[in-house]
Scaffold this motif. Structure first.
Motif, PDB file in Angstrom:
ATOM      1  N   UNK A 427      13.017  30.370  29.421  1.00 55.76           N
ATOM      2  CA  UNK A 427      12.025  30.821  30.281  1.00 55.76           C
ATOM      3  C   UNK A 427      10.759  30.511  29.232  1.00 55.76           C
ATOM      4  N   UNK A 428      10.575  30.682  27.988  1.00 57.99           N
ATOM      5  CA  UNK A 428       9.587  30.418  27.266  1.00 57.99           C
ATOM      6  C   UNK A 428       9.176  28.968  27.247  1.00 57.99           C
ATOM      7  N   UNK A 429      10.202  28.122  27.317  1.00 54.35           N
ATOM      8  CA  UNK A 429       9.919  26.654  27.501  1.00 54.35           C
ATOM      9  C   UNK A 429       9.367  26.365  28.940  1.00 54.35           C
ATOM     10  N   UNK A 430       9.655  27.149  29.894  1.00 50.66           N
ATOM     11  CA  UNK A 430       8.967  26.896  31.205  1.00 50.66           C
ATOM     12  C   UNK A 430       7.747  27.419  31.316  1.00 50.66           C
ATOM     13  N   UNK A 431       7.355  28.550  30.569  1.00 42.73           N
ATOM     14  CA  UNK A 431       5.979  28.891  30.480  1.00 42.73           C
ATOM     15  C   UNK A 431       5.337  27.885  29.823  1.00 42.73           C
ATOM     16  N   UNK A 471       7.190  26.296  21.265  1.00 39.41           N
ATOM     17  CA  UNK A 471       6.472  26.873  22.565  1.00 39.41           C
ATOM     18  C   UNK A 471       5.483  27.925  22.302  1.00 39.41           C
ATOM     19  N   UNK A 472       5.892  28.746  21.271  1.00 42.29           N
ATOM     20  CA  UNK A 472       4.719  29.859  20.837  1.00 42.29           C
ATOM     21  C   UNK A 472       3.739  29.511  20.253  1.00 42.29           C
ATOM     22  N   UNK A 473       2.355  29.996  20.427  1.00 43.39           N
ATOM     23  CA  UNK A 473       1.574  29.743  19.618  1.00 43.39           C
ATOM     24  C   UNK A 473       1.638  30.929  18.418  1.00 43.39           C
ATOM     25  N   UNK A 474       2.003  31.852  18.644  1.00 47.73           N
ATOM     26  CA  UNK A 474       2.495  32.872  17.591  1.00 47.73           C
ATOM     27  C   UNK A 474       3.079  33.928  18.258  1.00 47.73           C
ATOM     28  N   UNK A 475       3.569  34.865  17.371  1.00 45.52           N
ATOM     29  CA  UNK A 475       4.594  36.114  17.910  1.00 45.52           C
ATOM     30  C   UNK A 475       3.737  37.207  17.324  1.00 45.52           C
TER      31      UNK A 475
END
Length: 644
Positions: A427-431, A471-475
């Motif tokens: 899901x994160x990769x699709x985002x 994928x994330x900029x940060x958490x």
């Protein structure tokens, strides 16, 4: 098919483009040209115009334009030319008064057509309408010069260069990255923004020109550029992320304007707007008539002038109102602010597992949320004038995923599946894929962040940690709610380290939570630690050990919810029957009056936490939530002073 058909059929199909080539890269023409455009188009027919231009140095003494029309398209009336037709081929001859055209000058004729097609295979006086000789083009364009890189983001590099020239016309440019011999993109113009890049990485690019016949130039000289650090940290190198709750405008009477008047907006780098909801299929929606979402607070409520950022009252028929319009006003006043839309939260995480279940459901989820929140195509609810296509465009800079929690229990009734862990990664990769694809069209990087649990068991159950940070900029890491009124023994909700004699039920601390992520591959500088602007409390507490680690009869009474109170309501208790206590080793504070116990953070504990953030190389602080602070932003000031 002849060379002439290949070359000029494509151009004429473009309708509003010149028959002689793309108008932006047309070369000086020695031969005459003819350019077609649709003056009007009503679906079943059109009005067409052809502009005849003499060569740059040779006048025309009479002209004949010929072209074909595809089956199903025909011409009726014509003017400024005499027309004959044989099948689908049409011939237009000048009239007595417009056959003589001076060198470089123009004349024109027009016609009414029926059907959807446009001209093909155009000639003027027997030569192609683009002014070429009609012979195969073997000459390559010149090499592009002046390749330069503009201001980068954490995932994009904007490129620009000088136009190449060609004997006929340049139709576009190929962009190459590094030593690859395969273009990463093509552009019809002399600029392009390369996306999907990694932060703090240096890249090299070259470009080449291409003409209509497929000839390509040599590669340009290279240019290098380095992407920025992810997440747009503030001047002090740390992110300061504050959650604004949409429901704060009700009982708490906390408005977007308060972020300005308290001084907090100037100190924050990010605002997370909480929350967006998803339906049972996992798609974003806003439908108050079903009891889901809050369109009224989000974008329908009209604020009076005393509650708006710019001091101007909302009017009935403005395209966007509510909190989202106030966010736009706040961003106009503080251009450094990034505002992300938070999806889910404790109450609205019920169907995240459905959203992540399959490739199709992930695609639909992201597409619907991207359309609604990033592109700003808000639904219109109950006939209100607010909402509609593009009404909230530009409000949000990214998405914050608040799925609580993949693969483990959260709120009662949440859908939980064993495969949530792998599906969350997908899901994160699709985002990231869809955000980057949209960003490539806008030239903007859209952030992707997520709120993550402190419980190491939940980390193991729900997250493929090492795969997420591409994928994330940060958490943002849950640094609070480690304990609360749902337990029967008092404890601290946000201790830095495990206190001595901690009664459990599990060993929780910020240090333990951060290690659960970094030990599994999360980069420390992309973890933003959550700090609470509220307190947790118990009542019926035994007057032993200053109330710490003692049994209680239940959660303490709170103004909005049992067992919880905002910092601004707790601060006045100090010295009013309550005694303040601290554990400097574990890093926490509490108030106790002999029977009621409140665990909370004040500026002293905030300073302790920001020092810990800096010494451990974390990426900043996140606040839940901004409405708990005092009117002058006392806690936000402490955060800002601690990490810059």
């Amino acid at each position: 098919m002849s060379v002439r058909q290949r070359r000029f059929g494509i151009v004429l199909i473009a309708g509003s483009l010149a028959l002689s080539g793309f108008s932006g890269t047309a070369q000086a023409a020695a031969n005459p040209t003819a350019t077609f455009s649709k003056v009007s188009d009503w679906g079943t027919g059109f009005t067409g115009q052809v502009v005849v231009r003499a060569g740059d140095s040779t006048p025309l003494n009479g002209w004949i334009v010929k072209f074909d029309l595809p089956a199903g398209t025909s011409i009726g009336s014509t003017w400024e030319a005499d027309m004959t037709r044989v099948g689908d081929n049409y011939t237009f001859r000048n009239r007595s008064y417009n056959g003589s055209v001076a060198a470089g000058a123009t004349t024109s004729f027009g016609f009414n057509g029926a059907g959807p097609g446009t001209p093909l295979n155009c000639t003027i006086n027997g030569n192609p309408c683009d002014g070429s000789s009609g012979e195969p083009d073997a000459q390559a364009p010149t090499v592009p010069t002046g390749l330069a890189a503009g201001t980068t983001t954490s995932s994009t590099v904007p490129l620009s260069w000088n136009a190449s020239s060609d004997n006929v016309s340049v139709i576009g440019y190929d962009i190459f990255q590094g030593s690859s011999t395969t273009p990463v993109a093509t552009s019809p113009s002399t600029s392009f923004t390369v996306g999907g890049l990694q932060p703090t990485t240096t890249y090299s690019f070259r470009v080449r020109a291409r003409d209509r016949a497929g000839n390509v130039s040599a590669l340009s000289a290279p240019v290098s550029a380095t992407t920025k650090e992810t997440g747009n940290p503030g001047p002090g190198g740390k992110r300061k992320v504050g959650y604004f709750t949409q429901w704060g405008v009700y009982d708490r009477a906390y408005y977007i304007k308060n972020l300005d008047t308290s001084g907090s907006a100037a100190k924050l780098t990010h605002i997370n707007y909480a929350f967006g909801n998803i339906d049972s299929a996992g798609r974003c929606f806003q439908a108050n008539q079903l009891g889901q979402g809050d369109a009224w607070a989000d974008y329908q409520r009209r604020f009076t002038g005393d509650l708006t950022v710019n001091g101007q009252a909302d009017v009935y028929n403005q395209p966007l109102a509510g909190n989202l319009n106030q966010i736009k006003q706040l961003k106009a006043k503080y251009p450094h602010l990034k505002v992300n839309l938070s999806l889910g939260g404790w109450t609205w995480s019920k169907y995240f597992s459905n959203a992540a279940l399959t490739a199709a459901s992930r695609q639909a989820h992201v597409s619907s949320c991207l359309d609604m929140w990033i592109k700003g195509n808000l639904p219109q609810i109950g006939g209100e004038p607010q909402g509609g296509p593009g009404s909230a465009a530009g409000v949000f800079d990214g998405i914050d995923l608040d799925w609580e929690w993949p693969g483990s229990e959260g709120n009662v009734g949440n859908v939980v599946r064993p495969e949530d862990k792998q599906n969350f990664t997908a899901l994160v990769q699709e985002w990231r894929r869809q955000l980057d694809a949209y960003g490539a069209t806008t030239g903007k990087h859209h952030e992707l962040t997520a709120f993550m649990p402190a419980d190491p068991d939940k980390v193991v159950a729900g997250y493929e940690v090492s795969q997420l940070f591409t994928s994330f900029d940060f958490i943002t890491l849950q640094g609070y709610d480690l304990h609360g009124g749902w337990e029967t023994v008092t404890n601290n909700q946000s201790a830095l380290r495990l206190p001595a004699g901690d009664p459990g039920p599990k060993p929780y601390s910020i240090e333990i939570a951060a290690n659960a992520w970094t030990s599994r591959g999360a980069p420390a500088n992309r973890i933003v630690l959550g700090v609470p602007f509220y307190s947790r409390g118990w009542t019926g507490v035994a007057n032993v050990n200053n109330g710490l680690h003692q049994t209680a009869t239940g959660p303490a009474p709170g103004r909005y919810e049992a067992g919880i109170n905002d910092y601004k309501l707790i601060k006045p208790l100090v010295g009013s029957g309550y005694q303040l206590y601290r554990d400097a080793n574990a890093g926490h504070a509490w108030l106790f009056n002999g029977s009621t116990f409140w665990t909370y953070d004040d500026p002293t504990e905030i300073a302790r936490k920001t020092a810990w953030i800096t010494s451990n190389g974390l990426g900043g602080a996140m606040i839940w939530s901004m409405d708990g602070d005092t009117a002058n932003g006392e806690l936000m000031t402490a955060v800002h002073q601690g990490i810059g």
